[in-house]
Design an enzyme around this catalytic site. Structure first.
Site, PDB file in Angstrom:
ATOM      1  N   LYS A  52       1.290  -1.309  -0.278  1.00 32.20           N
ATOM      2  CA  LYS A  52      -0.026  -0.013  -0.223  1.00 32.20           C
ATOM      3  C   LYS A  52       1.226   1.089   0.060  1.00 32.20           C
ATOM      4  O   LYS A  52       0.857   2.225  -0.437  1.00 32.20           O
ATOM      5  CB  LYS A  52      -0.764  -0.580   1.115  1.00 32.20           C
ATOM      6  CG  LYS A  52      -2.181  -0.803   1.119  1.00 32.20           C
ATOM      7  CD  LYS A  52      -2.772  -0.963   2.214  1.00 32.20           C
ATOM      8  CE  LYS A  52      -3.457  -2.591   2.137  1.00 32.20           C
ATOM      9  NZ  LYS A  52      -4.389  -3.312   3.195  1.00 32.20           N
ATOM     10  N   GLN A  96      -5.494  -1.905   9.319  1.00 32.36           N
ATOM     11  CA  GLN A  96      -5.347  -4.100   8.294  1.00 32.36           C
ATOM     12  C   GLN A  96      -5.646  -4.387   8.798  1.00 32.36           C
ATOM     13  O   GLN A  96      -5.611  -4.690  10.467  1.00 32.36           O
ATOM     14  CB  GLN A  96      -4.131  -3.491   7.857  1.00 32.36           C
ATOM     15  CG  GLN A  96      -3.235  -4.652   7.779  1.00 32.36           C
ATOM     16  CD  GLN A  96      -3.930  -5.001   6.501  1.00 32.36           C
ATOM     17  OE1 GLN A  96      -3.488  -3.912   5.453  1.00 32.36           O
ATOM     18  NE2 GLN A  96      -3.811  -6.704   5.331  1.00 32.36           N
ATOM     19  N   ASP A 119     -11.793   2.350   3.157  1.00 30.77           N
ATOM     20  CA  ASP A 119     -12.386   0.594   2.903  1.00 30.77           C
ATOM     21  C   ASP A 119     -13.527  -0.190   2.311  1.00 30.77           C
ATOM     22  O   ASP A 119     -13.619  -1.160   2.552  1.00 30.77           O
ATOM     23  CB  ASP A 119     -12.035  -0.217   4.154  1.00 30.77           C
ATOM     24  CG  ASP A 119     -10.345  -1.042   4.538  1.00 30.77           C
ATOM     25  OD1 ASP A 119      -9.941  -1.538   3.646  1.00 30.77           O
ATOM     26  OD2 ASP A 119     -10.068  -1.074   5.253  1.00 30.77           O
TER      27      ASP A 119
END
Ligand code: GUN
Length: 284
Positions: A52, A96, A119
């Site tokens: 990322k 995460q 997300d």
């Protein structure tokens, strides 16, 4: 004859588009910033977070990384998210997953401001996806839709079978396919006649997390096969949920592992960060 859909190529195209958008924002004095939180030392999560960061560098997005020890307390994580929520220079926040067991994942995800939720895991964003009116799409399903569009694969009227019912992939994947007028079936660990259902599919999305779960006898001739699985084998190699070598012979299109869906997830995250930045600067 099958065609491999290269996530590397499609994600590169998406990231170049994002880089152009970021440059245009910079010309107006706006800098996009993504904050990524990693709790603990799960090696797979570490790899994702590094990827990322690299994608942010490529696109010109400022990235902040918060690596917290596995024994981090819920209050400490909440404090960090509240700080990032309040920080106007931070446009996107990603925590995460999976989190260490002692942490309340749901409470953490619900705390991230919906307009910074790149997300699309916050219930408010999930609700928007259900009614087909959204700012952000969850990264993996949206990345898969991008791959299908890139190859001009229409879902209109097609039988699509999603194997796996997670909040991250299976459920939102089904919603996005439904929006494209597919007839969608979701299979899972309790599905009784799995082979029969999968063998009727024009498009198969495998997201079960079990190596080589989809075998050639389950695949209809000419099916499109999308493999979301990333399973680490004993020899260290990565393996998908699909028996690639056997299934490719029956497929019209198939995604490889690695180099398939994985890079698309990250490219969509970059796209979502641009969207978040535009929304927060009233550009969308
Ligand atoms: N872990 C596995 N996939 C994802 C994802 O798409 N987002 C986050 N935050 N964690 C993940």
């Amino acid at each position: 004859m099958y065609k491999i859909i290269s996530g590397k190529d499609v994600s590169q195209a998406v990231k170049c588009r994002v880089a152009d958008e970021i440059k245009a924002l910079k010309d107006e004095g706006i800098e996009a910033c993504l904050a990524v939180i990693l709790v603990g030392d799960d090696p797979a999560s570490r790899v994702y977070v590094n990827n990322k960061k690299k994608a942010c560098e490529f696109c010109g997005i400022r990235s902040l990384e918060y690596v917290l020890p596995a024994e981090t307390k819920q209050e400490e994580l909440i404090e960090l998210i509240e700080k990032l929520n309040a920080d106007k220079s931070v446009n996107g926040i990603l925590c995460q997953l999976p989190l260490p067991k002692h942490l309340d994942e749901k409470a953490v995800l619900n705390l991230i401001k919906p307009e910074k939720d790149v997300d699309a895991f916050h219930p408010e964003n999930v609700g928007h996806i259900m009614i087909g009116d959204f700012n952000f799409l969850p990264c993996t399903p949206a990345g898969i839709m991008e791959m299908l569009r890139y190859e001009n694969i229409s879902l209109d009227g097609k039988n699509c079978v999603v194997i796996g019912r997670s909040n991250i992939v299976g459920k939102p994947m089904a919603m996005l396919m439904l929006k494209e007028n597919a007839t969608v079936t979701i299979c899972h660990s309790r599905t009784q006649n799995l082979k029969e259902i999968v063998s009727g599919a024009d498009v198969i999305v495998a997201a079960v997390g079990r190596p080589n779960f989809v075998t050639a006898d389950m695949v209809k001739d000419g099916a499109v096969i999308i493999d979301v699985g990333i399973n680490r084998m004993e020899d260290g190699k990565l393996c998908g949920d699909v028996d690639f070598e056997a299934c490719k012979e029956k497929a019209s299109y198939i995604t490889p592992v690695p180099g398939g869906v994985g890079p698309m997830t990250i490219a969509t995250l970059m796209q979502n960060t641009v969207t978040a930045t535009k929304i927060q600067n009233s550009k969308e």
